[in-house]
Design an enzyme around this catalytic site. Structure first.
Site, PDB file in Angstrom:
ATOM      1  N   LYS A   1       1.207  -1.014  -0.072  1.00  0.00           N
ATOM      2  CA  LYS A   1       0.086  -0.263   0.387  1.00  0.00           C
ATOM      3  C   LYS A   1       0.501   1.323   0.065  1.00  0.00           C
ATOM      4  O   LYS A   1       0.810   2.130  -0.344  1.00  0.00           O
ATOM      5  CB  LYS A   1      -0.753  -0.304   0.954  1.00  0.00           C
ATOM      6  CG  LYS A   1      -1.756  -1.522   1.043  1.00  0.00           C
ATOM      7  CD  LYS A   1      -2.674  -1.528   2.567  1.00  0.00           C
ATOM      8  CE  LYS A   1      -4.141  -2.546   1.938  1.00  0.00           C
ATOM      9  NZ  LYS A   1      -4.395  -3.157   3.144  1.00  0.00           N
TER      10      LYS A   1
ATOM     11  N   GLN B   1      -4.564  -1.656   9.485  1.00  0.00           N
ATOM     12  CA  GLN B   1      -4.806  -3.203   8.585  1.00  0.00           C
ATOM     13  C   GLN B   1      -5.208  -4.376   9.266  1.00  0.00           C
ATOM     14  O   GLN B   1      -5.492  -4.656  10.578  1.00  0.00           O
ATOM     15  CB  GLN B   1      -2.897  -3.510   8.640  1.00  0.00           C
ATOM     16  CG  GLN B   1      -2.933  -5.125   8.279  1.00  0.00           C
ATOM     17  CD  GLN B   1      -3.318  -4.439   6.802  1.00  0.00           C
ATOM     18  OE1 GLN B   1      -3.695  -3.831   5.790  1.00  0.00           O
ATOM     19  NE2 GLN B   1      -3.724  -5.610   5.518  1.00  0.00           N
TER      20      GLN B   1
ATOM     21  N   ASP C   1     -11.589   2.653   3.525  1.00  0.00           N
ATOM     22  CA  ASP C   1     -11.298   0.489   3.780  1.00  0.00           C
ATOM     23  C   ASP C   1     -13.334   0.905   4.056  1.00  0.00           C
ATOM     24  O   ASP C   1     -14.087  -0.416   3.847  1.00  0.00           O
ATOM     25  CB  ASP C   1     -11.348   0.648   4.903  1.00  0.00           C
ATOM     26  CG  ASP C   1      -9.664  -0.454   4.865  1.00  0.00           C
ATOM     27  OD1 ASP C   1      -9.654  -0.589   3.606  1.00  0.00           O
ATOM     28  OD2 ASP C   1      -9.352  -0.859   5.116  1.00  0.00           O
TER      29      ASP C   1
END
Ligand code: NAP
Length: 284
Positions: A56, A100, A123
């Site tokens: 990322k 994460q 997200d």
């Protein structure tokens, strides 16, 4: 045998999305006087999670998005972790926050996600963003489902009025996809582990999406001739990485199909970059 189906090249489509994002980053940086920034929070030292996070960071760098990283020991307390997230909420120069997942054992992801400012929730996992999506006014949408829609749009595959069947109803993939397809005026059927006659239901689909996690679940008998088949599944097997779809068999029946790897997978990070720019643009 050469497949009859058109192969939907997620890698190429993700490349096109990234290049659009790079253009938007350039314009936005001029407007806000700095590069947009994505904060990543990595808890513990799980090697797979470390790889995902560093991928990322690299993707951000390629399009000009700044990375702000918080490496947190796996021994962190629940409330201390939530405090780290809230601190990032308060940082003016952070536009997006990504925690994460999965978190190490003993930490509860729910309250950690709930601590993310919905405006920075790239997200799309907070209750606010999930609720907005489910009620027809989406803001930041989970990246993998958004990537599925992007593949269809950029491949000129129409959605409106089509019979869409989604196998899987997780908060991460299935449910958001169902809402996204409804918003695009598809007729949507949601399938799951209790669905009776799964192949028969799937054969109704003009667009069939498998987001299950069972290697090769979808065979040719699930697919109507000419249908579009999107394989979200990522399964590690002795034969390497495979999807939920029996690619060779299904490609002989389908009109279009995504491969694994190289289909939906590359879209996830591309849509994360797009979400970060969207979040940054809304804060100017
Ligand atoms: P998940 O939370 O485990 O959900 C799986 C869903 O599949 C559940 O709704 C489950 O039904 C359903 N299901 C399980 N077995 C089934 C069966 N035999 N028949 C019909 N439905 C069945 O998984 P997820 O997080 O949504 O991920 C799904 C897959 O996508 C995994 O392979 C994952 O690795 C992959 N994935 C890929 C990306 C990407 O970037 N491409 C991103 C995220 C996930 P119930 O609800 O009834 O239990």
């Amino acid at each position: 045998m050469t497949p009859d189906a058109r192969i939907l090249d997620g890698k190429a489509i993700a490349g096109a999305v990234r290049s659009d994002v790079a253009g938007e980053v350039g314009e936005l940086s001029t407007t806000i006087g700095r590069a947009p920034a994505l904060a990543t929070v990595l808890v513990g030292d799980d090697p797979a999670s470390e790889v995902y996070v560093s991928n990322k960071h690299r993707a951000c760098e390629e399009v000009g998005i700044e990375s702000v990283h918080r490496a947190v020991p796996g021994t962190v307390g629940q409330s201390e972790l939530e405090e780290i997230v809230r601190d990032l909420n308060g940082e003016d120069e952070v536009d997006g926050i990504l925690v994460q997942l999965p978190l190490p054992d003993g930490l509860d992801a729910g309250p950690v996600i709930a601590s993310i400012d919905p405006m920075k929730d790239v997200d799309g996992l907070t209750a606010e963003n999930q609720g907005r999506l489910a009620s027809g006014s989406p803001w930041l949408v989970p990246c993998t489902p958004a990537g599925v829609i992007e593949i269809l749009d950029r491949s000129d595959i129409p959605i409106e009025g089509k019979e869409v069947v989604v196998i899987g109803r997780s908060n991460l993939v299935g449910r958001p996809l169902i809402s996204l397809f409804l918003d695009r005026n598809a007729t949507v059927t949601a399938c799951h582990s209790r669905t009776v006659d799964l192949p028969g239901v799937c054969r109704r689909a003009d667009i069939l999406v498998a987001a299950v996690g069972v290697p090769g679940l979808v065979g040719a008998d699930f697919v109507k001739e000419g249908a579009t088949v999107i394989d979200v599944g990522i399964n590690r097997t002795d034969d390497g990485l495979v999807g939920d779809v029996e690619f060779e068999q299904v490609a002989e029946v389908a009109g279009a199909i995504t491969p694994v790897p190289g289909g939906v997978g590359p879209m996830t990070i591309a849509m994360l970059l797009a979400n970060t720019v969207k979040a940054a643009g809304s804060r100017r």
